[in-house]
Design a protein around this motif. Structure first.
Motif, PDB file in Angstrom:
ATOM      1  N   UNK A   4       0.853  -1.182   0.000  1.00 10.49           N
ATOM      2  CA  UNK A   4       0.000   0.000   0.000  1.00 10.49           C
ATOM      3  C   UNK A   4       0.884   1.225   0.000  1.00 10.49           C
ATOM      4  N   UNK A   5       0.279   2.361  -0.241  1.00  8.80           N
ATOM      5  CA  UNK A   5       1.046   3.605  -0.242  1.00  8.80           C
ATOM      6  C   UNK A   5       1.567   3.888   1.155  1.00  8.80           C
ATOM      7  N   UNK A   6       2.627   4.654   1.220  1.00  6.87           N
ATOM      8  CA  UNK A   6       3.222   4.952   2.514  1.00  6.87           C
ATOM      9  C   UNK A   6       2.800   6.325   3.013  1.00  6.87           C
ATOM     10  N   UNK A   7       1.681   6.817   2.520  1.00  6.43           N
ATOM     11  CA  UNK A   7       1.199   8.112   2.992  1.00  6.43           C
ATOM     12  C   UNK A   7       0.799   7.996   4.444  1.00  6.43           C
ATOM     13  N   UNK A   8       1.056   9.023   5.263  1.00  7.95           N
ATOM     14  CA  UNK A   8       0.678   8.983   6.671  1.00  7.95           C
ATOM     15  C   UNK A   8      -0.818   8.768   6.828  1.00  7.95           C
ATOM     16  N   UNK A   9      -1.207   8.042   7.890  1.00  2.75           N
ATOM     17  CA  UNK A   9      -2.611   7.752   8.155  1.00  2.75           C
ATOM     18  C   UNK A   9      -3.061   8.588   9.333  1.00  2.75           C
ATOM     19  N   UNK A  51      -1.074  -4.326   5.784  1.00  6.84           N
ATOM     20  CA  UNK A  51      -0.078  -3.345   6.237  1.00  6.84           C
ATOM     21  C   UNK A  51       1.012  -3.127   5.186  1.00  6.84           C
ATOM     22  N   UNK A  52       1.602  -1.951   5.163  1.00  7.55           N
ATOM     23  CA  UNK A  52       2.735  -1.707   4.264  1.00  7.55           C
ATOM     24  C   UNK A  52       3.856  -2.699   4.535  1.00  7.55           C
ATOM     25  N   UNK A  58      15.245  -2.235   6.738  1.00  7.37           N
ATOM     26  CA  UNK A  58      14.969  -0.939   6.094  1.00  7.37           C
ATOM     27  C   UNK A  58      15.100   0.167   7.138  1.00  7.37           C
ATOM     28  N   UNK A  59      15.955   1.109   6.877  1.00 11.83           N
ATOM     29  CA  UNK A  59      16.200   2.190   7.836  1.00 11.83           C
ATOM     30  C   UNK A  59      15.602   3.517   7.382  1.00 11.83           C
ATOM     31  N   UNK A  60      14.822   3.493   6.302  1.00 11.42           N
ATOM     32  CA  UNK A  60      14.230   4.729   5.804  1.00 11.42           C
ATOM     33  C   UNK A  60      13.213   5.259   6.818  1.00 11.42           C
ATOM     34  N   UNK A  66       5.551   5.762   8.286  1.00 11.40           N
ATOM     35  CA  UNK A  66       4.292   5.418   7.629  1.00 11.40           C
ATOM     36  C   UNK A  66       3.750   4.093   8.160  1.00 11.40           C
ATOM     37  N   UNK A  67       4.651   3.122   8.375  1.00 11.81           N
ATOM     38  CA  UNK A  67       4.229   1.829   8.909  1.00 11.81           C
ATOM     39  C   UNK A  67       3.698   1.983  10.330  1.00 11.81           C
ATOM     40  N   UNK A  68       4.380   2.771  11.143  1.00 10.06           N
ATOM     41  CA  UNK A  68       3.921   3.006  12.523  1.00 10.06           C
ATOM     42  C   UNK A  68       2.547   3.676  12.525  1.00 10.06           C
ATOM     43  N   UNK A  69       2.364   4.638  11.622  1.00  9.45           N
ATOM     44  CA  UNK A  69       1.082   5.342  11.542  1.00  9.45           C
ATOM     45  C   UNK A  69      -0.029   4.392  11.107  1.00  9.45           C
ATOM     46  N   UNK A  70       0.300   3.521  10.138  1.00 12.21           N
ATOM     47  CA  UNK A  70      -0.696   2.554   9.663  1.00 12.21           C
ATOM     48  C   UNK A  70      -1.082   1.601  10.799  1.00 12.21           C
TER      49      UNK A  70
END
Length: 222
Positions: A4-9, A51-52, A58-60, A66-70
């Motif tokens: 899924x997109x990594x846009x903030x949720x 989930x993303x 991955x350290x980005x 984005x994953x935490x927000x999702x």
């Protein structure tokens, strides 16, 4: 898993009417109300999304955020659903990991049960026949309750069909009146039919009492 997109949720402020607790009955209505409620909170997307996916190394920072927000929003969505369940159902599903898994599990179980209930009510409607030993008025109320249950289960039963079915189910001693109603040219409304049946039964009851008094008077005169 799909990506899924990594846009903030971000969840919208709470508004809309919170559905009542789900006790296991009428799941279709509860699912519709819960879906609308979570849509007003911008959370219904989590019924469909996985989930993303990012690798463990991955350290980005943006993707991690984005994953935490999702995960946070999915946690909120999942708990809104769980808190809408009765405690006995809650205890069964509280360990489900995501909102999507939870929603799918509830739909799979209770929509299947709803289908069984629908078949039961349909069978009850088909098998229902009025009898001479009981009041027609009380039996009309019984069949109206069954029809209400059918409508509640999403069955589309129009008024002409309800009228025709109620006439067809009249008891044997009402055969002549049944034929009279069936051959009327003007289409009856359900409310008009119920009134006619009440008037007819009251008339029959009155005639029966008059006949009984006459027979008793005749017996005394002998």
């Amino acid at each position: 898993m799909s990506t899924t997109s990594f846009a903030p949720v971000a969840a919208a402020p709470a508004h809309g009417e919170k559905p009542p607790k789900f006790f296991g009955a009428d799941s279709k209505r509860w699912h519709q109300k819960m879906l609308f409620y979570l849509t007003t909170l911008s959370l219904s997307r989590f019924f469909k999304e996985d989930p993303p996916v990012i690798s463990a190394d991955d350290t980005d920072t943006q993707r991690r955020s984005a994953l935490d927000a999702w995960n946070h929003s999915d946690f909120i969505c999942r708990n809104y659903i769980l808190n809408g369940l009765d405690d006995t159902i809650y205890s069964v599903y509280c360990s489900v990991n995501t909102a999507k898994e939870l929603w799918d599990s509830l739909e799979k179980k209770y929509k299947t049960e709803d289908a069984g209930i629908k078949k039961f009510v349909v069978g009850k409607f088909i098998d229902f026949k009025m009898v001479d030993a009981k009041s027609v008025k009380s039996q009309v109320q019984e069949i109206q309750i069954i029809i209400h249950d059918l409508l509640a289960e999403g069955m589309d039963i129009n008024e002409p069909f309800q009228v025709a079915a109620m006439i067809e189910k009249l008891p044997p001693m009402w055969k002549d009146f049944k034929n009279y109603l069936k051959h009327k040219r003007k289409e009856l409304k359900l409310e008009d039919l119920v009134v006619r049946l009440r008037i007819e039964e009251d008339s029959r009851t009155s005639e029966a009492k008059t006949h009984k008094r006459a027979m008793e008077a005749e017996a005394k005169s002998i």
